[in-house]
Design an enzyme around this catalytic site. Structure first.
Site, PDB file in Angstrom:
ATOM      1  N   CYS A 109      -3.870 -14.047   5.532  1.00  0.00           N
ATOM      2  CA  CYS A 109      -2.475 -13.780   5.894  1.00  0.00           C
ATOM      3  C   CYS A 109      -2.311 -12.392   6.495  1.00  0.00           C
ATOM      4  O   CYS A 109      -2.274 -11.388   5.767  1.00  0.00           O
ATOM      5  CB  CYS A 109      -1.586 -13.945   4.665  1.00  0.00           C
ATOM      6  SG  CYS A 109       0.147 -13.560   4.983  1.00  0.00           S
TER       7      CYS A 109
ATOM      8  N   CYS B 168       0.819 -10.503   5.432  1.00  0.00           N
ATOM      9  CA  CYS B 168       0.749  -9.932   4.085  1.00  0.00           C
ATOM     10  C   CYS B 168      -0.114  -8.667   4.069  1.00  0.00           C
ATOM     11  O   CYS B 168       0.249  -7.681   3.442  1.00  0.00           O
ATOM     12  CB  CYS B 168       0.106 -10.915   3.102  1.00  0.00           C
ATOM     13  SG  CYS B 168       0.632 -12.599   3.239  1.00  0.00           S
ATOM     14  N   ASP B 169      -1.242  -8.712   4.719  1.00  0.00           N
ATOM     15  CA  ASP B 169      -2.273  -7.696   4.478  1.00  0.00           C
ATOM     16  C   ASP B 169      -2.604  -6.795   5.659  1.00  0.00           C
ATOM     17  O   ASP B 169      -3.361  -5.834   5.498  1.00  0.00           O
ATOM     18  CB  ASP B 169      -3.564  -8.397   4.011  1.00  0.00           C
ATOM     19  CG  ASP B 169      -3.337  -9.169   2.710  1.00  0.00           C
ATOM     20  OD1 ASP B 169      -2.510  -8.724   1.909  1.00  0.00           O
ATOM     21  OD2 ASP B 169      -3.984 -10.212   2.518  1.00  0.00           O
TER      22      ASP B 169
END
Ligand code: NAP
Length: 307
Positions: free
Chosen positions: A131, A134-135
Site C-alpha cells: 500500500c 499507507c507507507d
C-alpha cells in the site's frame, strides 16, 4: 438466532460492529483468518482522521474492536467455511458450527496478492508493503521498487515518485496490463525507471528485519543480480474474499461484490462493507465509512421487519 452477524474484523467490520452494537443489536463478529484486516499488517497510519501524530495500524483496529465490545459486540475467532443464503434466517458454518442470523454484513475484505518470495512475509511492515498510500511517506529520499504491470503498479509508482530518490518499476513482461493513460504518465515521469522481463527472486535482509536489497532475474537473458532497495511495494492485484459466497452473492468476474446501491447486495438482508466491494479507494477511512453504512442499513432492515 443472531440479529446481525458481521464477517470480518478490519475497519469495515469493526465499524459496523460499533454501530450495530450501539443500536442494541448485539452483533456477532467473526474475525476471519486475517483478524484485524490489512491494517494489522501496517505500521504507522498517518491518514486516518483524528490522530495528529498518527497511530499504529494494529492499535487502531484493536481500539475499534474494544469500542465495539464496550457496547456489547461479541467477537469469535475462526473463519466462515460455508454459507447458505438461499433463505432466511441465513446460515453460516464457522469451522464446523452452524449459526443462524437475520442479517449479514460481509466485510471479509480483499487480501493483497503477494509474490510468494522466501523472505517476503517476514519483511511486511519493515520495507515490504502492498500500500503506497499507507507507507510511501516513510521512504522520503530513499530507493523504492514497485512490482507489477497493471494500473495499481503505475499509480503506486507515480505516487511514490513524490517521496523516493528513485523508483524502479519491475514487470515480468514487456507488455502492460495498465491502461495507456496510466502507463504514459509513468513513462513520462523522470524519476521512474522501468525494468522489464524481470522477476524478483527474493527480498533481503530478513536477519536485520529490514529491506536492504532484492535479487532480480532477467527472464530473457537469465542474468541474476542484486540491487539495493529501501522500500519494496508489491502491486500485483488483490483477491476479494468472496469464495464462500460463490453462486449466492453477485460478484463481478474478479470476485468483488456488486453493490445494489448503498450497502445492499443482490440478497435482501445481506449487506457489504469495505474492500470486498471496493476496488477503487481501499482506504481504512472509506472501509470504516462503508461499515457504518452497512450497519445503518441492517438496523433499518430489521426495524422494518419488526425486530
Ligand atoms: P491487474 O490489472 O490484475 O495487474 C496485475 C499486474 O501484476 C499484472 O501486470 C501482472 O502481470 C502482475 N502480476 C500478477 N501476478 C504476478 C506475479 N506473481 N509476479 C509478477 N507479476 C505479477 O491488477 P491491478 O493493477 O491491481 O488492477 C486491478 C483493477 O483495478 C484493474 O481493473 C485496474 O484497471 C483497476 N485500477 C484502476 C486504477 C485507476 O484507474 N486509477 C488504479 C488501480 C487499479 P501480467 O500482466 O504479466 O499478468
Amino acid at each position: 438466532m443472531q440479529n446481525v452477524v458481521i464477517i470480518g474484523s478490519g475497519c469495515a467490520g469493526n465499524t459496523a460492529a460499533i454501530y450495530t452494537a450501539r443500536a442494541n443489536l448485539k452483533p456477532l463478529v467473526i474475525s476471519g483468518h486475517e483478524a484485524g484486516g490489512q491494517l494489522s499488517l501496517t505500521t504507522l497510519v498517518e491518514n486516518f482522521p483524528g490522530f495528529p501524530e498518527g497511530i499504529n495500524g494494529p492499535d487502531l483496529v484493536e481500539n475499534m474492536k474494544k469500542q465495539a465490545q464496550n457496547f456489547g459486540a461479541e467477537f469469535i475467532h475462526g473463519s466462515v467455511i460455508d454459507t447458505d443464503l438461499s433463505q432466511r434466517p441465513f446460515r453460516l458454518n464457522v469451522e464446523g458450527d452452524w449459526i443462524e442470523t437475520r442479517t449479514l454484513i460481509v466485510a471479509s475484505g480483499a487480501s493483497a496478492r503477494w509474490l510468494g518470495l522466501p523472505n517476503e512475509q517476514k519483511l511486511i511492515g519493515h520495507g515490504v508493503s502492498s500500500c503506497a498510500t499507507c507507507d510511501g511517506f516513510f521512504y522520503r529520499g530513499r530507493k523504492i521498487m514497485v512490482i507489477g504491470g497493471g494500473d495499481s503498479a503505475m499509480e503506486e509508482a507515480n505516487f511514490l515518485s513524490r517521496f523516493g530518490s528513485e523508483v524502479t518499476l519491475v514487470h515480468r513482461r514487456e507488455e502492460f496490463r495498465a491502461s495507456k493513460i496510466m502507463l504514459d504518465r509513468a513513462r513520462a515521469n523522470a524519476k521512474i525507471k522501468f525494468l522489464l522481463n524481470t522477476v524478483v527472486d527474493d527480498v533481503h535482509d530478513a536477519s536485520k528485519t529490514l529491506v536492504t536489497a532484492v535479487t532480480l532475474r532477467n527472464l530473457k537473458t537469465g542474468e541474476r543480480w542484486e540491487q539495493d532497495v529501501d522500500g519494496f511495494f508489491v502491486a500485483i492485484g488483490h483477491i476479494p474474499n468472496t469464495r464462500i459466497f460463490k453462486g449466492q452473492i453477485e460478484t463481478d468476474p474478479d470476485g468483488y461484490i456488486i453493490s445494489k446501491g448503498g450497502a445492499r447486495t443482490n440478497i435482501r438482508g445481506v449487506f457489504h462493507a469495505g474492500d470486498v466491494q471496493d476496488r477503487t479507494y481501499r482506504q481504512a477511512i472509506t472501509a470504516s465509512g462503508a461499515g457504518c453504512m452497512a450497519a445503518i442499513e441492517a438496523e433499518r432492515f430489521l426495524e422494518a421487519e419488526g425486530h
